[in-house]
Design a protein around this motif. Structure first.
Motif, PDB file in Angstrom:
ATOM      1  N   ALA A 215       3.721   4.610   6.953  1.00  0.00           N
ATOM      2  CA  ALA A 215       2.700   5.005   5.973  1.00  0.00           C
ATOM      3  C   ALA A 215       2.585   6.526   5.896  1.00  0.00           C
ATOM      4  O   ALA A 215       2.750   7.238   6.894  1.00  0.00           O
ATOM      5  CB  ALA A 215       1.352   4.399   6.353  1.00  0.00           C
ATOM      6  N   HIS A 216       2.326   7.020   4.694  1.00  0.00           N
ATOM      7  CA  HIS A 216       2.053   8.445   4.517  1.00  0.00           C
ATOM      8  C   HIS A 216       0.810   8.816   5.330  1.00  0.00           C
ATOM      9  O   HIS A 216      -0.172   8.064   5.366  1.00  0.00           O
ATOM     10  CB  HIS A 216       1.744   8.772   3.052  1.00  0.00           C
ATOM     11  CG  HIS A 216       2.768   8.321   2.068  1.00  0.00           C
ATOM     12  ND1 HIS A 216       3.012   6.989   1.793  1.00  0.00           N
ATOM     13  CD2 HIS A 216       3.594   9.033   1.265  1.00  0.00           C
ATOM     14  CE1 HIS A 216       3.945   6.903   0.853  1.00  0.00           C
ATOM     15  NE2 HIS A 216       4.330   8.127   0.518  1.00  0.00           N
TER      16      HIS A 216
ATOM     17  N   HIS B 128       9.096   6.829   3.919  1.00  0.00           N
ATOM     18  CA  HIS B 128       8.116   5.961   3.279  1.00  0.00           C
ATOM     19  C   HIS B 128       8.783   4.881   2.418  1.00  0.00           C
ATOM     20  O   HIS B 128       8.083   4.119   1.742  1.00  0.00           O
ATOM     21  CB  HIS B 128       7.166   6.793   2.409  1.00  0.00           C
ATOM     22  CG  HIS B 128       6.505   7.912   3.149  1.00  0.00           C
ATOM     23  ND1 HIS B 128       5.945   7.740   4.385  1.00  0.00           N
ATOM     24  CD2 HIS B 128       6.330   9.225   2.822  1.00  0.00           C
ATOM     25  CE1 HIS B 128       5.442   8.907   4.792  1.00  0.00           C
ATOM     26  NE2 HIS B 128       5.667   9.813   3.865  1.00  0.00           N
TER      27      HIS B 128
ATOM     28  N   LEU C 287      -2.050   8.914   3.003  1.00  0.00           N
ATOM     29  CA  LEU C 287      -2.523   7.578   2.662  1.00  0.00           C
ATOM     30  C   LEU C 287      -3.512   7.100   3.715  1.00  0.00           C
ATOM     31  O   LEU C 287      -4.585   6.577   3.381  1.00  0.00           O
ATOM     32  CB  LEU C 287      -1.341   6.611   2.560  1.00  0.00           C
ATOM     33  CG  LEU C 287      -1.697   5.111   2.514  1.00  0.00           C
ATOM     34  CD1 LEU C 287      -2.556   4.784   1.297  1.00  0.00           C
ATOM     35  CD2 LEU C 287      -0.436   4.255   2.528  1.00  0.00           C
TER      36      LEU C 287
ATOM     37  N   ASP D 273       0.841  -1.207   0.000  1.00  0.00           N
ATOM     38  CA  ASP D 273       0.000   0.000   0.000  1.00  0.00           C
ATOM     39  C   ASP D 273       0.874   1.254   0.000  1.00  0.00           C
ATOM     40  O   ASP D 273       0.632   2.213  -0.755  1.00  0.00           O
ATOM     41  CB  ASP D 273      -0.899   0.039   1.248  1.00  0.00           C
ATOM     42  CG  ASP D 273      -1.994  -1.014   1.231  1.00  0.00           C
ATOM     43  OD1 ASP D 273      -2.418  -1.408   0.130  1.00  0.00           O
ATOM     44  OD2 ASP D 273      -2.414  -1.422   2.327  1.00  0.00           O
ATOM     45  N   ILE D 274       1.886   1.253   0.860  1.00  0.00           N
ATOM     46  CA  ILE D 274       2.755   2.426   1.015  1.00  0.00           C
ATOM     47  C   ILE D 274       3.561   2.665  -0.255  1.00  0.00           C
ATOM     48  O   ILE D 274       3.671   3.803  -0.741  1.00  0.00           O
ATOM     49  CB  ILE D 274       3.685   2.248   2.235  1.00  0.00           C
ATOM     50  CG1 ILE D 274       2.844   2.044   3.506  1.00  0.00           C
ATOM     51  CG2 ILE D 274       4.611   3.450   2.388  1.00  0.00           C
ATOM     52  CD1 ILE D 274       3.657   1.647   4.733  1.00  0.00           C
TER      53      ILE D 274
ATOM     54  N   GLN E 175       9.807   1.504   7.715  1.00  0.00           N
ATOM     55  CA  GLN E 175       8.940   2.170   6.741  1.00  0.00           C
ATOM     56  C   GLN E 175       7.608   2.549   7.385  1.00  0.00           C
ATOM     57  O   GLN E 175       6.975   1.741   8.062  1.00  0.00           O
ATOM     58  CB  GLN E 175       8.689   1.249   5.545  1.00  0.00           C
ATOM     59  CG  GLN E 175       7.833   1.881   4.442  1.00  0.00           C
ATOM     60  CD  GLN E 175       7.456   0.880   3.357  1.00  0.00           C
ATOM     61  OE1 GLN E 175       7.361  -0.333   3.615  1.00  0.00           O
ATOM     62  NE2 GLN E 175       7.250   1.354   2.137  1.00  0.00           N
TER      63      GLN E 175
END
Length: 681
Positions: A586-587, A570, A590, A555-556, A584
């Protein structure tokens, strides 16, 4: 001889006795008399509190705002009548425009502010405060309309604007007003109030007018009332000292005439556009309204090496001012408001001449067009020069309330700042400069002594409303000599007529009281999806707890490619040592986008017309791959929208509290989104 009437207790009545004579300022002819003799001021205030106040308090901000809008539209249909009467005060067409249409403009401005308030008669103020760890006890501030009356005692120079700029604010706040204009020009105020009453737009008791003496009115004010005064500092101090005002702590807002100043920056030279901007601004402020403005420039500070050039240039500019009958289209400056004002200005100028010299104009003679200079209250523009401003107290203490200003030299910007402060507080100061450092130094150095500071240069001059123009959305007032009060100021002004009360209780209780959902309050769950409800069907607290959504590294990665946001946090292969993140992440956008996918009712058409925007979006906790998010989606606030056209869809704006939680139940993001929702009826 016509006698002005007072509008009190729901009817027009005349005062007893002969009354004070009122004169045409241009011809000197008597045109009316005004009297409040025999009037019971205690009854006037009681009528406002018992009739006008309850009617206004029942109305919402939006209803009051639309009332102001309708009133402004109505008054615009009678401009010709107002202008014809205004000429008798000595005002030119341009002067009258500021007074009449500027006043009506205030009604429009405050009408538009209704959108900044909820569709209620009261409102919350500021942010909520959580007062317990378990979030079962909280605090907030609530603003409720006072149960009293606003008493406005106004000056003679703006008989329309002075009234409308004040009542626009108190009426939006839900408080009635009693207006007492200065008697000398009250015939224009009376004409405008006649049209206001004839319109039938305001509820009974919302506005009363007294033309003449204020009598013992201030002796009957109470702790729920508000008094405003515009005029001389000495009169204001006398009124402010009324025993009832002191003993009952009645709010008293004073806007007093002050020794406003303008500074020519030492960076400005005659070949720069700022040079002409400065000269035009000074001329305008000396001659507009014949200098009878509380914001007019009384002190002009110029670099010592440019004082002679400015003196010569100002003389040329002022010589272009044609004076006379304001009905004549060639005239650019009319008369003072009356012979008594002319005598007062001359007396004050004589005091100034103890330490200054007259370098332009004449105290005794003036050339006029289409008028008699002696019968009318005409006066020449007067420019004085004071070469030693640090040694002369008169120029910083004495105001001649007419077309009079004093030119003074300074050596360094620090000197200009100090000289500006010597006025001991003013409504407004201006500085003309193209240098950002000079502008910043002046504003920070002199700001505490002025209610407003205008920074003029070639970039803003065309759109600038000018040194002497107070604006509805900015505060009008000043410290010290200027009265220490504030008027207008947009939302700030409305709060002067409301009581701020701190409320404490559970989130459920504060939600019920305010009609705005508070975080932690119980939601109304179950039933159909909130997006399937029409505006009228939605209830504050209607709530949806969504399904969960797993966040993956894919998804990221895909969101990074789609959006172009490849910020290092990200990316999977980033070395996260020394960063705020473990791996990592997630935005935030997002997560907000996926949250929308969870709470939006998809595919089927529903009453939600569109997404109107996002307020107060915050990302409060990182979301890593493998986390699950869930959304608590709650109806927070509703505001009806009036139709602009009959064919418009009937709708309202709904604010929703979006709380994004992870698998631990902690909030990872919070926002308020706005949707436009169709009304059923």
């Amino acid at each position: 001889m016509a006698k002005l009437e007072n509008f009190i207790l729901g009817r027009w009545i005349t005062g007893d006795g002969e009354g004070q004579p009122l004169f045409n300022a241009v011809t000197g002819e008597q045109i009316a008399t005004a009297s409040t003799k025999g009037i019971d001021f205690k009854d006037i205030l009681r009528y406002a509190r018992t009739t006008g106040n309850p009617a206004l308090r029942k109305m919402s901000f939006h209803e009051r705002g639309l009332m102001l809008k309708n009133l402004a539209l109505y008054l615009r249909n009678h401009l010709d009548k107002f202008y014809q009467i205004s000429y008798q005060t000595g005002a030119t067409k341009a002067d009258s425009w500021v007074d009449i249409e500027g006043g009506i403009g205030n009604l429009f401005s405050y009408a538009s502010l209704r959108r900044k308030f909820p569709d209620e008669s009261y409102c919350l103020d500021g942010e909520h405060h959580v007062l317990g760890k378990a979030n079962t006890f909280m605090g907030h501030h609530l603003l409720v309309p006072k149960e009293g009356v606003a008493v406005h005692i106004n000056a003679f120079n703006f008989p329309v604007w002075g009234m409308l700029e004040k009542i626009a604010v108190n009426l939006l706040a839900g408080m009635p007003a009693v207006v007492k204009p200065a008697t000398v020009t009250s015939f224009l105020t009376e004409a405008v109030v006649r049209e206001i009453i004839a319109s039938g737009i305001l509820p009974d008791g919302a506005l009363q007018l007294v033309c003449g003496s204020a009598g013992d009115m201030l002796q009957h004010v109470t702790e729920q009332d508000v008094v405003t005064f515009t005029g001389s500092a000495s009169t204001g101090l006398m009124l402010k000292s009324t025993p009832s005002i002191l003993s009952q702590n009645v709010p008293f807002t004073m806007e007093a005439d002050s020794l406003n100043c303008i500074v020519l920056g030492n960076d400005v030279t005659p070949d720069m556009p700022e040079w002409d901007i400065f000269l035009k601004e000074v001329r305008k402020e000396i001659t507009t309204k014949c200098g009878q403005k509380c914001t007019a420039i009384r002190r002009i500070f110029v670099p010592a090496d440019k004082i002679e050039d400015v003196q010569i240039a100002l003389g040329k500019y002022l010589s272009q001012t044609t004076i006379g009958n304001p009905l004549n289209e060639k005239v650019r400056m009319g008369s003072l408001a009356g012979e008594s004002q002319r005598a007062e200005v001359r007396a004050q100028v004589q005091k100034l001449l103890a330490s200054s010299q007259l370098i332009y104009g004449s105290l005794d003679s003036v050339q006029v067009i289409d008028a008699d200079a002696q019968k009318g209250a005409f006066m020449s523009p007067l420019l004085l020069l004071n070469e030693h401003p640090f040694q002369s107290k008169e120029v910083h203490e004495i105001e001649a309330f007419g077309p009079v200003s004093t030119l003074m030299p300074y050596d360094h910007l620090e000197d200009a700042i100090q000289l500006a402060k010597m006025g001991k507080g003013s409504l407004v100061s201006s500085i003309v400069t193209a240098d950002k450092k000079i502008a910043k130094s002046y504003v920070l150095g002199a700001g505490m002594y002025h209610g407003r500071i205008l920074v003029l240069n070639g970039d803003c001059a065309k759109e600038s409303t000018g040194h002497g123009s107070p604006l509805p959305l900015l505060v009008h007032g000043g410290p010290g000599r200027a009265g220490g009060g504030e008027e207008m100021g947009g939302i700030r002004g409305v709060k002067h007529y409301m009581q701020r009360v701190a409320i404490q209780g559970s989130p459920d209780m504060i939600t019920a009281i305010s009609n705005i959902y508070q975080p932690g309050a119980k939601g109304n769950t179950g039933g159909i999806h909130p997006f399937k409800k029409y505006f009228d069907e939605l209830q504050i607290g209607d709530q949806l707890l969504t399904e969960k959504r797993l966040i993956t590294a894919e998804d990221i990665d895909q969101f990074a490619d789609l959006s172009g946001d490849h910020f290092y946090a990200h990316l999977r292969d980033t070395d996260f040592s020394g960063t705020m993140f473990e791996r990592q992440v997630a935005h935030g956008y997002l997560i907000m986008s996926l949250a929308a996918g969870l709470f939006v009712s998809s595919y089927d058409k529903n009453p939600v017309l569109l997404n109107y925007g996002i307020d107060e979006l915050r990302f409060t906790k990182p979301v890593y791959p493998g986390s699950e998010i869930q959304v608590r989606f709650t109806c927070k606030e509703k505001t009806r929208q009036e139709k602009k056209e009959p064919t418009d869809i009937d709708k309202g704006i709904v604010k929703w509290l979006v709380e994004i939680m992870d698998e631990t139940g902690e909030i990872t993001g919070v926002a308020t989104i706005l949707t436009m929702v169709e009304r059923k009826s």
